[in-house]
Design an enzyme around this catalytic site. Structure first.
Site, PDB file in Angstrom:
ATOM      1  N   GLY A 166      26.066 -21.033   9.098  1.00 46.29           N
ATOM      2  CA  GLY A 166      26.273 -20.431   7.790  1.00 46.29           C
ATOM      3  C   GLY A 166      27.685 -20.640   7.307  1.00 46.29           C
ATOM      4  O   GLY A 166      28.565 -21.081   8.053  1.00 46.29           O
ATOM      5  N   PRO A 167      27.944 -20.330   6.054  1.00 42.85           N
ATOM      6  CA  PRO A 167      29.280 -20.516   5.482  1.00 42.85           C
ATOM      7  C   PRO A 167      30.283 -19.555   6.094  1.00 42.85           C
ATOM      8  O   PRO A 167      29.907 -18.570   6.733  1.00 42.85           O
ATOM      9  CB  PRO A 167      29.064 -20.231   3.988  1.00 42.85           C
ATOM     10  N   PRO A 168      31.563 -19.810   5.898  1.00 40.33           N
ATOM     11  CA  PRO A 168      32.591 -18.904   6.436  1.00 40.33           C
ATOM     12  C   PRO A 168      32.492 -17.513   5.822  1.00 40.33           C
ATOM     13  O   PRO A 168      32.149 -17.352   4.654  1.00 40.33           O
ATOM     14  CB  PRO A 168      33.913 -19.585   6.041  1.00 40.33           C
ATOM     15  N   GLY A 169      32.806 -16.513   6.635  1.00 40.92           N
ATOM     16  CA  GLY A 169      32.910 -15.155   6.119  1.00 40.92           C
ATOM     17  C   GLY A 169      31.628 -14.366   6.086  1.00 40.92           C
ATOM     18  O   GLY A 169      31.608 -13.265   5.544  1.00 40.92           O
ATOM     19  N   VAL A 170      30.538 -14.891   6.668  1.00 40.63           N
ATOM     20  CA  VAL A 170      29.275 -14.149   6.628  1.00 40.63           C
ATOM     21  C   VAL A 170      29.052 -13.336   7.905  1.00 40.63           C
ATOM     22  O   VAL A 170      28.033 -12.673   8.035  1.00 40.63           O
ATOM     23  CB  VAL A 170      28.076 -15.099   6.379  1.00 40.63           C
ATOM     24  N   GLY A 171      29.991 -13.407   8.860  1.00 41.97           N
ATOM     25  CA  GLY A 171      29.906 -12.539  10.034  1.00 41.97           C
ATOM     26  C   GLY A 171      29.334 -13.185  11.270  1.00 41.97           C
ATOM     27  O   GLY A 171      28.814 -12.485  12.137  1.00 41.97           O
ATOM     28  N   LYS A 172      29.451 -14.514  11.401  1.00 38.28           N
ATOM     29  CA  LYS A 172      28.874 -15.180  12.569  1.00 38.28           C
ATOM     30  C   LYS A 172      29.607 -14.801  13.854  1.00 38.28           C
ATOM     31  O   LYS A 172      28.989 -14.420  14.843  1.00 38.28           O
ATOM     32  CB  LYS A 172      28.917 -16.705  12.372  1.00 38.28           C
ATOM     33  N   THR A 173      30.929 -14.901  13.828  1.00 42.10           N
ATOM     34  CA  THR A 173      31.709 -14.623  15.038  1.00 42.10           C
ATOM     35  C   THR A 173      31.664 -13.145  15.405  1.00 42.10           C
ATOM     36  O   THR A 173      31.465 -12.778  16.570  1.00 42.10           O
ATOM     37  CB  THR A 173      33.164 -15.082  14.839  1.00 42.10           C
ATOM     38  N   SER A 232      19.576 -34.231  -3.577  1.00 38.77           N
ATOM     39  CA  SER A 232      19.012 -33.110  -4.327  1.00 38.77           C
ATOM     40  C   SER A 232      19.443 -33.065  -5.783  1.00 38.77           C
ATOM     41  O   SER A 232      18.979 -32.206  -6.529  1.00 38.77           O
ATOM     42  CB  SER A 232      19.382 -31.789  -3.640  1.00 38.77           C
ATOM     43  N   LYS A 291      21.511 -22.247  -2.405  1.00 33.25           N
ATOM     44  CA  LYS A 291      21.615 -22.727  -3.785  1.00 33.25           C
ATOM     45  C   LYS A 291      21.209 -21.653  -4.784  1.00 33.25           C
ATOM     46  O   LYS A 291      21.858 -21.472  -5.824  1.00 33.25           O
ATOM     47  CB  LYS A 291      20.743 -23.973  -3.960  1.00 33.25           C
TER      48      LYS A 291
END
EC number: 3.4.21.53
Length: 802
Positions: A363-370, A686, A729
């Site tokens: 996922g993109p940065p800042g979504v809480g993966k780590t 796309s 998107k």
């Protein structure tokens, strides 16, 4: 050498003395002792004592340390008279003290600024028995004999001992100058009875005499060629006579004890035993000694059979996950499923264990993966280890270095397991998509063995060279994009995508987590003003443009830093921060949705793109000018995107008559397709229907609706093919204020991933052909067009109608 005081009247000793603890040092009455005192507390004690009575009570600590613990002091100490004092650099003080008398603490009075106690003073009796006199003579004779045998004791000491009239002081003199351990010296100091004290000293003298006799004999047998060998033998003989073993033997014994306690697997145990036997035959000064010892430390310290117990309470685990992260239901359910399987297997077989899944959060940065990894570890009740793989280009970082190299160490996987202290931690491999390939090998290929459930049961680190079971660990990888992860590595992981958050989700995250965290970090806590919902919405819409919440948290932090500055300057704080206040606090808005979309124009169509940082809105511009049929593509387009533009042009030519476009437009016009933000490379299929719509808009002079966005691949027949990244998107379209999104019909199953809020706010239209796209994108126009006439100056880039 410690010498006694000259005979003089004993000074008056106060009943209350400051207490100075010593590490591994014993002061006897009548002896001189130099001391170095450091630390604010103890320097203050010495300074004030030097100005007052010049006396302090010194006691040896039973356990070396720095502070004051009355329970860690020896039972008996001595009164020390400060004879000389010298200040050293860095605040330390050097003093020379004289022992005066034995003391014992009766009552601790104060501990601040330094300890003071009421003491009981013990002096030896003046009149002693005949037996004591006999013991004193025997001790003096034995001591004089030892002085003759010892190369370290000066001959003058025999004269000093002979002139010591008091038997008790003679015992103290001998104990202070013999090569005794501090514990043995303290034993003599603790003995208040003079007769018993002399008996103890005689036993120590006898032992020392035997040691020196052995040394003398060994020295007499020594020859030049055998000097080094005999010195070693002498040391060993002394140690044996003392009932002690040398450091090397003690070290080997300690390693064997650790081996027994470690409960290693059979193969690792055999390797450890072989290495210990090799170490036993090796002299400690050998170059290989440190290498072998370091290897054994790693082998014995690893948690081969140490596991933490999983928290199998599903309700509690779900509660922990909900406390730390909002939404992310799919990932939370996957963790609960793992716990449920683990619980059922344990109910069937107490020794059964479910292999940990290998998850990959994309996922993109800042979504809480780590941060999700920490939360999962807390929910499972496991240790958490994080290893950052960004920029790693040497496979030895994963597999370890061979022991033949200087400074070799295990790889990051084994180091992480050792750091966790258990063999079943939650192990996060962060930024796995950013591994690099260097001439030292491919670290992504090295991870294949780590992340393969069939192979990591016996993972072999090159440094350890024995298998280690990694199957109990729960591996979690994170990545911003999955297309840069090698397919073989991706195949071993369970992919869980984390798309961006909707506006409502961001609002909820702000309320639950971000605002309170920033209040605490900026030192405001409960004094911080409340940020209203209107202000939060404006923050999200006009000051941030991201899939995650990292920039949003920075903006909230900036608001509270302004408030912290006001509070520090003594200015009153407002009760709340509202939307209009943001201009003063954060400056003018950075993004405006209405400005982003703008007015409907000819040849400009709104598209949707996927990026590693989430979805984004993409504008495609097309202009048609008189020319000879040249197609120009600009905006740093990749090969796939260029092919999409050519396919769109061919589709427009094939449908020219149906679209009311002159069939010869490709011979009399030049076509220019541009995708703004020219400095940013773009690629992917796309944008096919977006380019076709922009081109047909320019050819037919029909304006395109800016609030209608689209994504999809186009064929030469006008069919709309499916694409990826639908959720990202559509969320990007929602952030930009788009009202209608056109998607390929084949992507209908992906709509289930969209939040309910998004489906309600955006009209999603599924299309199969360009014939369904154009009526929804272009304004209606019934007139035909003529392309042969040059366009007027104010209409450059469009085709005028005839």
């Amino acid at each position: 050498m410690s010498t006694p005081l000259p005979t003089q009247d004993p000074p008056d000793i106060p009943e209350v003395l400051p207490i100075l603890p010593l590490n591994n040092v014993v002061l006897f009455p009548g002896m001189f002792l130099p001391l170095v005192v450091s630390g604010d507390t103890w320097v203050k004690l010495v300074d004030e004592a030097a100005l007052a009575t010049k006396m302090v009570g010194v006691f040896m600590r039973t356990q070396p340390g720095e502070g004051f613990d009355p329970l860690a002091l020896a039972r008996t100490g001595a009164v020390a008279l400060i004879v000389r004092m010298l200040r050293l650099p860095h605040g330390a003080v050097q003093i020379l003290v004289q022992g005066q008398a034995r003391i014992q603490i009766r009552q601790l009075i104060v501990t601040e600024p330094y300890p003071q106690a009421r003491v009981a003073i013990h002096r030896d009796p003046a009149v002693l028995s005949v037996e004591v006199s006999g013991l004193a003579r025997a001790a003096l004779a034995a001591f004089q004999q030892i002085i003759q045998l010892s190369p370290t004791l000066p001959d003058e000491l025999a004269i000093v001992a002979a002139n010591t009239a008091q038997p008790g002081m003679l015992a103290d003199l001998i104990a202070a100058n013999l090569n005794l351990k501090p514990e043995d010296q303290q034993l003599v100091l603790d003995t208040l009875d003079v007769q018993e004290r002399l008996r103890q000293v005689l036993s120590f003298l006898e032992r020392e005499r035997e040691i020196l006799t052995i040394g003398r004999k060994a020295q007499e047998e020594m020859s030049k060629s055998q000097r080094e060998y005999v010195l070693r033998q002498q040391l060993e003989a002394i140690k044996r006579e003392l009932g002690e073993t040398d450091d090397h033997a003690a070290e080997i014994a300690e390693l064997r004890r650790r081996l027994e306690a470690a409960n290693l697997p059979e193969e690792a145990r055999k390797e450890a035993e072989r290495e210990i036997s090799r170490l036993e035959r090796m002299p400690p000064g050998a170059a290989e000694y440190v290498v072998a010892r370091t290897y054994l430390d790693w082998l014995l310290d690893l948690p081969w059979n140490v596991s933490t117990e999983d928290n199998l309470d599903l309700t509690q685990a779900r509660q922990v996950l909900d406390e730390d992260h909002y939404d992310l239901e799919r990932i939370k359910e996957r963790i609960i499923e793992y716990l449920a399987v683990r619980k059922l297997r344990l109910e069937q077989d107490a020794s059964g264990s479910a292999r940990g899944p290998i998850l990959c959060f994309v996922g993109p940065p800042g979504v809480g993966k780590t941060s999700l990894g920490t939360s999962i570890a807390r929910a499972l009740g496991r240790k958490f280890v994080r290893v950052a793989l960004g920029g790693v280009r040497d496979e030895a970082e994963i597999r370890g270095h061979r022991r033949t190299y200087i400074g070799a160490l295990p790889g990051r996987i084994i180091q992480g397991i050792n750091r966790a202290g258990s063999n079943n931690p939650v192990f996060m491999l962060d930024e796995v998509d950013k591994l690099s390939v260097g001439f030292q090998g491919d670290p992504a290929a090295a991870l294949l063995e780590v992340l393969d459930p069939e192979q990591n049961v016996a993972f072999v680190d090159r440094y350890l060279d024995v298998p280690f079971d990694l199957s109990r660990a729960l591996f979690i990888c994170t990545a911003n994009r999955s297309d840069t992860i090698p397919p073989a590595l991706l195949d071993r992981m369970e992919l869980l995508e984390l798309a961006g958050y909707t506006e409502m989700e961001k609002l909820e995250i702000c309320r639950r987590y971000l605002i309170q965290r920033q209040r605490n970090e900026q030192g405001l806590a409960e004094r911080a003003p409340t940020i209203t919902e209107a202000a939060l919405r404006r923050l999200i819409r006009e000051y941030t443009h991201e899939a995650g919440v990292r920039d949003l948290e920075r903006r909230i932090g900036a608001i509270y830093r302004k408030m912290a500055t006001r509070a520090a300057e003594g200015q009153p704080l407002p009760d709340q921060v509202d939307a209009p206040d943001l201009d003063d606090l954060l400056g003018p808005p950075r993004f405006r949705s209405e400005t982003l979309l703008g007015e409907d124009e000819v040849g400009v169509v709104t598209g949707l793109a996927w990026t590693p940082t989430g979805g984004d809105v993409l504008f495609v511009e097309a202009s048609v000018v008189p020319g000879n049929g040249q197609l120009t593509l600009t905006g740093q387009l990749g090969d796939v995107m260029k092919e999409s533009a050519r396919a769109a042009l061919t589709y427009a030519r094939s449908r020219a008559r149906a679209l009311n476009i002159p069939t010869d437009f490709a011979q009399i016009c030049d076509i220019h397709i541009h995708v703004p933000a020219g400095a940013v490379p773009k690629d992917g299929p796309s944008a096919g229907i977006t380019m076709a719509s922009a081109l047909i808009s320019a050819l037919t002079d029909r304006r395109a609706y800016k609030h209608v966005a689209m994504t999809g691949e186009i064929t030469l027949r006008g069919k709309v093919l499916p694409i990826g990244g639908v959720k990202e998107k559509v969320l990007a379209a929602q952030r930009a204020g788009v009202r209608t999104v056109l998607l390929p019909k084949a992507n209908a199953p992906d709509l289930r991933e969209l939040p309910e809020e998004t489906r309600q706010q955006i009209d999603i239209v599924l299309v199969e052909h360009m014939d369904e796209v154009l009526p929804r994108v272009l304004h209606p126009k019934s007139e035909s067009v003529t392309l042969a006439e040059p366009a007027p100056p104010d209409g450059a880039g469009t085709v005028q109608a005839t």
